[in-house]
Scaffold this active site. Structure first.
Site, PDB file in Angstrom:
ATOM      1  N   ASP A  30      -8.315  72.957   0.885  1.00  0.00           N
ATOM      2  CA  ASP A  30      -8.666  72.195  -0.444  1.00  0.00           C
ATOM      3  C   ASP A  30      -9.695  72.688  -1.336  1.00  0.00           C
ATOM      4  O   ASP A  30     -10.713  73.649  -0.599  1.00  0.00           O
ATOM      5  CB  ASP A  30      -9.119  70.824   0.058  1.00  0.00           C
ATOM      6  CG  ASP A  30      -8.914  69.774  -1.083  1.00  0.00           C
ATOM      7  OD1 ASP A  30      -8.243  69.957  -2.253  1.00  0.00           O
ATOM      8  OD2 ASP A  30      -9.547  68.709  -0.887  1.00  0.00           O
ATOM      9  N   ASN A  78       2.264  66.228  -3.077  1.00  0.00           N
ATOM     10  CA  ASN A  78       1.601  67.261  -4.212  1.00  0.00           C
ATOM     11  C   ASN A  78       2.860  67.261  -5.445  1.00  0.00           C
ATOM     12  O   ASN A  78       2.338  67.943  -6.507  1.00  0.00           O
ATOM     13  CB  ASN A  78       1.508  68.534  -3.796  1.00  0.00           C
ATOM     14  CG  ASN A  78       0.260  68.727  -2.974  1.00  0.00           C
ATOM     15  OD1 ASN A  78       0.169  69.739  -2.201  1.00  0.00           O
ATOM     16  ND2 ASN A  78      -0.816  67.946  -3.274  1.00  0.00           N
TER      17      ASN A  78
END
Length: 252
Positions: A30, A78
């Protein structure tokens, strides 16, 4: 299907769960977008930097005793990002596989993909299949890439396949227990992760390896993924080795 998944310490761990580094490390990579934006660059610039970081981390695994590395590349959630970013990520995945295929094979890395491939484009799926085929004989680091992956989605798909086997008479309902479901998961040939790392300062697991990480140790660190180094991974592995892992038991 044969499953190596259980809730006991993975191979290489000592009987009391201490003193050994993790054999299987899973990483939620991330912070690519924030890394880029902090430099005044578009988010995709950060994703490209993050892809380059993967190579360094894969290369350092043997020296750290890491036999299995699982990385979270793209989640089922996503797809909610902008069309430009999603298209850019898919292009990056195709480019990464094409560019790294020979290098991964030469470094004796075995590559697998987990996740639902239905929404992925045909060219990307072809490259994924090719990379798996090219590296299937390698016995070094096992690199698993989670692409269009979600833990809940994985369990739902596994449960559907299990139910189909029950309906077909291949499996008795009485035989279904916590040892049965893992045989239907995407990760059925892998041991459970020992250590799960999330970069970028976020302290959540984001639907990653929900079943498999029941007894994993977690590390949430502030480092953004493009800045994550082999040295930091080594430090986290040494910290893992110092932990007292009892797996629900009490030391006597």
């Amino acid at each position: 299907m044969v499953s190596n998944t259980d809730t006991a310490p993975s191979e290489g761990a000592s009987e009391d769960g201490t003193g050994q580094g993790p054999r299987h490390v899973a990483i939620i990579m991330d912070g690519n977008g924030r890394w880029a934006q902090s430099r005044g660059r578009p988010r995709l610039f950060g994703h490209h930097a993050g892809a380059k970081r993967v190579r360094e981390i894969v290369e350092c695994c043997p020296s750290l005793g890491i036999k299995y590395l699982t990385i979270f590349a793209f989640s089922t959630e996503n797809w909610k990002r902008t069309q430009v970013e999603v298209a850019g990520l898919m292009s990056l995945f195709r480019r990464y596989i094409s560019k790294e295929m020979k290098a991964l094979a030469a470094r004796n890395v075995r590559v697998r993909f987990i996740g639902d491939r239905v929404r992925l484009d045909a060219k990307l799926i072809q490259l994924m299949d090719q990379l798996e085929e090219e590296t299937k004989g390698n016995d070094g680091t096992n690199l698993t890439i989670a692409l269009n992956y979600g833990g809940r989605d994985e369990v739902a798909r596994a449960t559907k396949r299990l139910a189909q086997d029950v309906a077909a008479g291949k499996l008795s309902p009485d035989d279904v227990d916590e040892e049965t479901l893992p045989k239907y998961l995407d990760t059925h040939v892998l041991p459970d992760p020992d250590l799960v790392i999330r970069t970028s300062g976020e302290a959540r697991i984001s639907n990653f390896l929900l079943w498999q990480s029941a007894y994993a140790e977690y590390e949430f660190i502030d480092t953004l993924w493009p800045d994550f180094t082999a040295e930091e991974l080594g430090r986290l592995c040494r910290g893992y080795g110092a932990r007292d892992r009892r797996f629900g038991a009490v030391k006597t």
